[in-house]
Design an enzyme around this catalytic site. Structure first.
Site, PDB file in Angstrom:
ATOM      1  N   ASP A 210       0.818  -1.212   0.000  1.00  0.00           N
ATOM      2  CA  ASP A 210       0.000   0.000   0.000  1.00  0.00           C
ATOM      3  C   ASP A 210       0.852   1.263   0.000  1.00  0.00           C
ATOM      4  OD1 ASP A 210      -2.519   1.344   0.060  1.00  0.00           O
ATOM      5  OD2 ASP A 210      -2.291   1.702   2.195  1.00  0.00           O
ATOM      6  N   SER A 234      -6.634   5.731  -0.079  1.00  0.00           N
ATOM      7  CA  SER A 234      -6.870   4.504  -0.824  1.00  0.00           C
ATOM      8  C   SER A 234      -8.368   4.195  -0.830  1.00  0.00           C
ATOM      9  CB  SER A 234      -6.121   3.334  -0.177  1.00  0.00           C
ATOM     10  OG  SER A 234      -4.737   3.598  -0.121  1.00  0.00           O
ATOM     11  N   GLN A 284      -4.505  -0.685  -7.495  1.00  0.00           N
ATOM     12  CA  GLN A 284      -5.191   0.149  -6.509  1.00  0.00           C
ATOM     13  C   GLN A 284      -5.753   1.394  -7.174  1.00  0.00           C
ATOM     14  OE1 GLN A 284      -3.361   2.947  -3.337  1.00  0.00           O
ATOM     15  NE2 GLN A 284      -3.684   1.030  -2.223  1.00  0.00           N
TER      16      GLN A 284
END
Length: 294
Positions: A210, A234, A284
């Protein structure tokens, strides 16, 4: 031979953070490190949710993919409850759904699939040809060379003890408003040893997956996640584990952003071992919104 530093309190804290407390057969509680962040780092929730799911799967099955949505910001001041639903246990696959809960509301959903190891066809994309990490500036050099004149919030970001060390191939976007190609390569490594337990190694890899992705989607716009005029977060996260991760050396995180539109930026990533083995792929989409100004 291990090539990361021998020990680091920040890495020890991450391992402790991923070691969830079991409340019931499929109910777990996780805590957040008190490091001054206003919200829980998304990678922490991904890693903790994966640990929770893994602890409900029979021995010998390992995660091969996860798909997740962040629906509310996490509050680092209170524990996170992870509720695991057993969707299916098949002949060679198992599926779990995890809901992360705070203040009585879901903050995160994840579905993860686990598989028995088996033989099959093999191929992979090649690793980009990039400089090795030893030829790049280390974090101590970066701090000495760049941080003395950096704004306070950028200094605070880089000076905070972290479990993952980053060595970007290029640093232009942090110190320039030039619009760049939306791609980057970053060497990453843990700052201390990770126990040689495959499930935990996967959780740490999920944690670091991430990092820096949202930033890549901002390269084309001459800014970065450290720009206080932006609201960044995110929104979703998907990860495929191609081969067993080994975290005793540097990994190359190669990223590109094919699209930004509607206040969202999408980024893809590939994580390689130093020797060029493709360990995992990541995708993502994140919020990259300009804050309203008076």
């Amino acid at each position: 031979m291990s090539r990361h530093p021998a020990q680091n309190p920040a890495m020890d804290l991450l391992i402790e953070t991923l070691d969830l407390e079991q409340l019931e057969a499929r109910l777990f509680r996780g805590k957040s490190p008190q490091v001054g962040w206003q919200r829980v780092f998304g990678g922490q929730v991904i890693g903790q949710a994966l640990v929770a799911a893994t602890r409900t799967v029979e021995e010998g099955r390992f995660v091969h993919s996860l798909h997740a949505y962040f629906v509310r910001p996490g509050d680092p001041a209170v524990p996170i409850i992870y509720d695991v639903e057993n969707i299916r246990d098949g002949g060679s696959f198992a599926t779990r759904r995890v809901t992360a809960i705070q203040h009585g509301k879901p903050i995160y959903f994840m579905t993860a699939s686990f598989q028995d190891d088996e033989d099959g066809f093999e191929h992979q994309a090649p690793m980009p040809d990039v400089p090795m990490p030893e030829t790049l500036l280390g974090e101590a050099d970066l701090k000495e060379r760049f941080l003395t004149q950096a704004p306070p919030h950028i200094r605070a970001y880089w000076e905070r003890p972290r479990p993952i060390e980053l060595r970007p191939i290029a640093l232009d976007h942090y110190f320039s408003a030039e619009k760049l190609e939306p791609s980057q390569n970053i060497w990453v490594r843990t700052t201390g040893p990770v126990p040689a337990e495959r499930h935990l190694q996967a959780a740490v890899l999920a944690y670091l997956s991430d990092m820096t992705l949202l930033d890549t989607s901002l390269f084309a716009h001459g800014t970065s996640v450290l720009d206080r005029r932006l609201q960044v977060a995110s929104l979703d996260h998907a990860m495929w584990f191609h081969r067993p991760p080994v975290l005793d050396d540097w990994l190359l995180y190669s990223q590109d952003s094919p699209s930004a539109f509607g206040g969202r930026g999408m980024t893809r990533g590939a994580i390689f071992s130093r020797s060029g083995t493709l360990l995992a792929s990541v995708a993502q989409e994140g919020l990259i919104r300009k804050k309203a100004t008076d």
